[in-house]
Motif scaffolding. Structure first.
Motif, PDB file in Angstrom:
ATOM      1  N   ASP A 356       0.594  -0.861  -0.121  1.00 11.44           N
ATOM      2  CA  ASP A 356       0.124  -0.347   0.563  1.00 11.44           C
ATOM      3  C   ASP A 356       0.572   1.025   0.198  1.00 11.44           C
ATOM      4  OD1 ASP A 356      -2.101  -1.464   0.308  1.00 11.44           O
ATOM      5  OD2 ASP A 356      -1.748  -2.008   2.357  1.00 11.44           O
ATOM      6  N   ASP A 357       0.592   1.940  -1.300  1.00 11.57           N
ATOM      7  CA  ASP A 357       1.594   3.019  -1.461  1.00 11.57           C
ATOM      8  C   ASP A 357       3.290   3.329  -1.462  1.00 11.57           C
ATOM      9  OD1 ASP A 357      -0.711   4.732  -0.335  1.00 11.57           O
ATOM     10  OD2 ASP A 357      -0.391   5.189   1.368  1.00 11.57           O
ATOM     11  N   HIS A 361      -1.235   2.531  -4.322  1.00 10.59           N
ATOM     12  CA  HIS A 361      -2.278   3.154  -3.960  1.00 10.59           C
ATOM     13  C   HIS A 361      -3.791   2.900  -3.944  1.00 10.59           C
ATOM     14  CE1 HIS A 361      -2.856   7.119  -2.337  1.00 10.59           C
ATOM     15  NE2 HIS A 361      -4.260   7.470  -3.027  1.00 10.59           N
ATOM     16  N   GLY A 367      -0.960   7.400   4.392  1.00 15.15           N
ATOM     17  CA  GLY A 367      -1.429   8.859   3.194  1.00 15.15           C
ATOM     18  C   GLY A 367      -2.619   9.066   2.254  1.00 15.15           C
ATOM     19  N   LYS A 370      -2.853  10.758  -3.293  1.00 14.36           N
ATOM     20  CA  LYS A 370      -1.687  10.607  -4.072  1.00 14.36           C
ATOM     21  C   LYS A 370      -1.815  10.546  -5.324  1.00 14.36           C
ATOM     22  CE  LYS A 370       3.253  10.621  -5.004  1.00 14.36           C
ATOM     23  NZ  LYS A 370       4.627   9.869  -3.885  1.00 14.36           N
ATOM     24  N   ASP A 467       6.720   3.187   2.271  1.00 12.25           N
ATOM     25  CA  ASP A 467       6.382   4.694   2.168  1.00 12.25           C
ATOM     26  C   ASP A 467       6.794   4.727   2.714  1.00 12.25           C
ATOM     27  OD1 ASP A 467       3.376   4.582   3.305  1.00 12.25           O
ATOM     28  OD2 ASP A 467       3.738   1.964   2.274  1.00 12.25           O
ATOM     29  N   VAL A 495       4.525   9.487   1.321  1.00 15.95           N
ATOM     30  CA  VAL A 495       2.740  10.047   1.127  1.00 15.95           C
ATOM     31  C   VAL A 495       2.723  11.319   1.071  1.00 15.95           C
ATOM     32  CG1 VAL A 495       2.677   7.759   1.710  1.00 15.95           C
ATOM     33  CG2 VAL A 495       2.914  10.266   3.411  1.00 15.95           C
TER      34      VAL A 495
END
Length: 597
Positions: A356-357, A361, A367, A370, A467, A495
């Protein structure tokens, strides 16, 4: 059929074969002393361009049909009898490689005792006769197999008696020829279909083993095994509730005996399925398969086992429990030999990555927005390809989600060569209530998983992609701080804040992370590619490819941005990296990258 031919020629040969058969039955009534490994099928002969293959096959076929009238060509041994038979049937081939091949095949078969199991022989013979009369043939085959299954289901004594009672010596030449022809015409797909049907019925499990045993030669054997769902096969055979599970033990013995015939990927496929279904019951097989390979082949074997929702470290832990010292010692010894031979020139790279991220995403990270939800981070695929790296996803997602996670990676996000290292549910449950504590626990768990994993790949280097939202910076610090670390880089995707436009880590903080810990925080994977080029991990063409693909991936996602300013902010970040990359390309007299927005 070679044995029966020789029996009609030489009484002493018959007596010898019968004594061998009796001794084998008394010593070990195990089913799998398997098939005609050295006899080649007609389809293979057509593909063979050698001049000596056809005479050998013709002599073999003629030996079967002419056996009743060939008693005058007696000999004192199996090899001599084969040579005499070839000379009698084809005088021009006497002493040639064709006759030699026949003699070699027969003596090799005698020494390895590679006979088709009697129950399978009877079943295949009956099926072939019925098909020749124009009938369907299923009833005959089914009744024979059911009778065999009933005899085998009565217990160990019934199984052993079935093996002792039947012998190929008792079959006439017509039956043996029919068996051979049926075996040659049975494709791996047909065998797989029969195995999948029989393995669901506990009374037909012995027939499953016999079907696998009768598959030859080696190329068909490998083809058939690769088509089988090995995990399902072992799981179904494991269902028998007897103290001694004869079909399962016979299958394991068969696979061990024919290990040398298996290709590398076949071994990995069978070992992975056995480990998943049998766990500690597969210890001997898994150990034998892994330790049968060396150097680069061992490396490929390990990567073939290190796939999907079952990492190699988890597989070994499941099979060997706490007693994995021997396998680890072997891997360490092989890695030392590998380094002595190749040094750093062939150190393979593993990219350990958050999900994740970092890879996608997903909208569930800490975060802001983005990128649009379910967007693979622009440039990620291209960077993995240029690094020629094995992807290892180290995630906070719990173990029960590992299979689902890998399936979504493969089917939804087009990640093929990867493995998932899971976290624990209790760490993630704290995220809504105590995010700092949760991040601390998650980072410790990810680092512990990295330490478990790396000991199985002592010949490899590692790189960490994370991240800035969930403890990945701390994981990177721990990796780089290890003594004699094999981590060659930590790259963190920054992020966004809740507005989606501004990134979370200011420039001064990024510079501090890199200066003090070696952790590089980046806007996107185009920036990571430029940095990897500057540190020597990518060549300039690879750097150019990643930057261009990052811009192209972002252009493809532009229509999915719900907030225009967020999309414009991402474009500006990529433009900056295109300018940096173009400076390096200009110095190398290469064509610059043009914007694709």
């Amino acid at each position: 059929f070679f044995f029966s031919f020789l029996i009609t020629m030489e009484p002493s040969a018959e007596a010898t074969l019968r004594s061998l058969s009796s001794a084998r039955a008394e010593a070990s009534p195990k089913a799998m002393r398997v098939v005609y490994r050295n006899v080649r099928s007609p389809s293979e002969e057509e593909d063979d361009n050698s001049e000596t293959a056809a005479p050998a096959t013709a002599a073999s076929a003629a030996a079967v049909t002419a056996a009743p009238s060939a008693s005058s060509a007696s000999s004192a041994s199996l090899a001599a009898g084969a040579g005499a038979a070839a000379a009698l049937l084809n005088p021009d081939a006497a002493g040639s490689s064709g006759a030699t091949e026949i003699a070699t095949n027969i003596t090799s078969a005698a020494s390895t005792q590679t006979l088709l199991t009697p129950t399978a022989a009877r079943s295949l013979t009956e099926q072939s006769k019925e098909e020749g009369d124009g009938d369907d043939g299923d009833d005959g085959e089914s009744s024979d197999a059911e009778e065999a299954g009933a005899a085998e289901g009565d217990g160990e004594e019934g199984d052993d008696e079935a093996y002792r009672k039947d012998s190929l010596v008792g079959l006439d030449l017509e039956s043996l020829q029919s068996v051979f022809q049926t075996r040659c015409n049975t494709s791996p797909c047909e065998i797989v279909a029969q195995v999948q049907k029989y393995m669901l019925d506990k009374d037909r499990h012995m027939d499953v083993v016999q079907l696998i045993a009768q598959c030859a030669p080696a190329d068909r054997f490998n083809n058939m095994l690769l088509r089988l769902n090995s995990k399902t096969l072992f799981a179904n055979l494991k269902r028998r509730r007897k103290k001694k599970n004869k079909p399962l033990s016979d299958l394991l013995e068969l696979l061990m005996a024919r290990m040398k015939e298996m290709e590398l990927l076949t071994k990995a496929h069978i070992a992975a399925g056995a480990a998943a279904a049998l766990e500690e019951g597969a210890r001997e097989l898994v150990f034998a398969f892994i330790t049968s390979e060396h150097f680069d082949r061992l490396h490929v074997m390990k990567h073939a086992l290190d796939q999907g929702d079952q990492a190699l470290c988890d597989l070994v832990s499941k099979v060997f429990s706490q007693d994995s010292a021997d396998i680890l010692s072997f891997l360490r010894q092989e890695a030392d030999s590998f380094e002595c031979s190749f040094g750093d020139r062939k150190r393979h790279l593993h990219v350990l990555s958050d999900i994740d991220d970092t890879f996608v995403h997903s909208g569930i990270g800490r975060g802001g927005p983005k990128y649009p939800n379910d967007t693979v981070m622009p440039g990620y695929h291209a960077l993995l390809k240029e690094l020629e790296a094995h992807a290892v996803f180290v995630t906070a997602r719990p173990q029960f989600m590992a299979s689902r996670t890998y399936r979504s990676m493969r089917e939804k996000y087009n990640i093929k060569d990867a493995v998932v290292l899971s976290g624990q549910l209790r760490d993630s449950l704290l995220v809504p209530f105590r995010p700092d504590k949760a991040n601390f626990l998650i980072s410790k768990r990810k680092f512990a998983r990295y330490q478990e994993y790396k000991v199985f790949f002592p010949e490899c280097r590692f790189m960490w992609f994370g991240d800035s939202g969930q403890g990945d910076i701390e994981v990177g610090k721990l990796m780089l701080a290890e003594e004699n670390t094999r981590c060659v880089g930590v790259y963190i995707q920054d992020v966004a804040l809740p507005d989606g436009v501004t990134l979370a880590t200011p420039l001064e903080k990024r510079q501090q992370y890199f200066r003090e810990f070696g952790v590089y925080v980046a806007d996107n994977y185009a920036e990571v590619a430029v940095q990897l080029y500057r540190t020597g991990h990518l060549n300039i063409q690879a750097m150019k490819n990643v930057v261009w693909h990052t811009a192209r991936d972002l252009a493809a996602a532009q229509s999915n941005f719900t907030v225009r300013e967020v999309g414009q902010a991402r474009q500006a970040e990529v433009y900056r990296q295109i300018k940096r990359a173009n400076k390096h390309l200009k110095d190398a007299n290469m064509t610059p990258i043009t914007a694709v927005f």
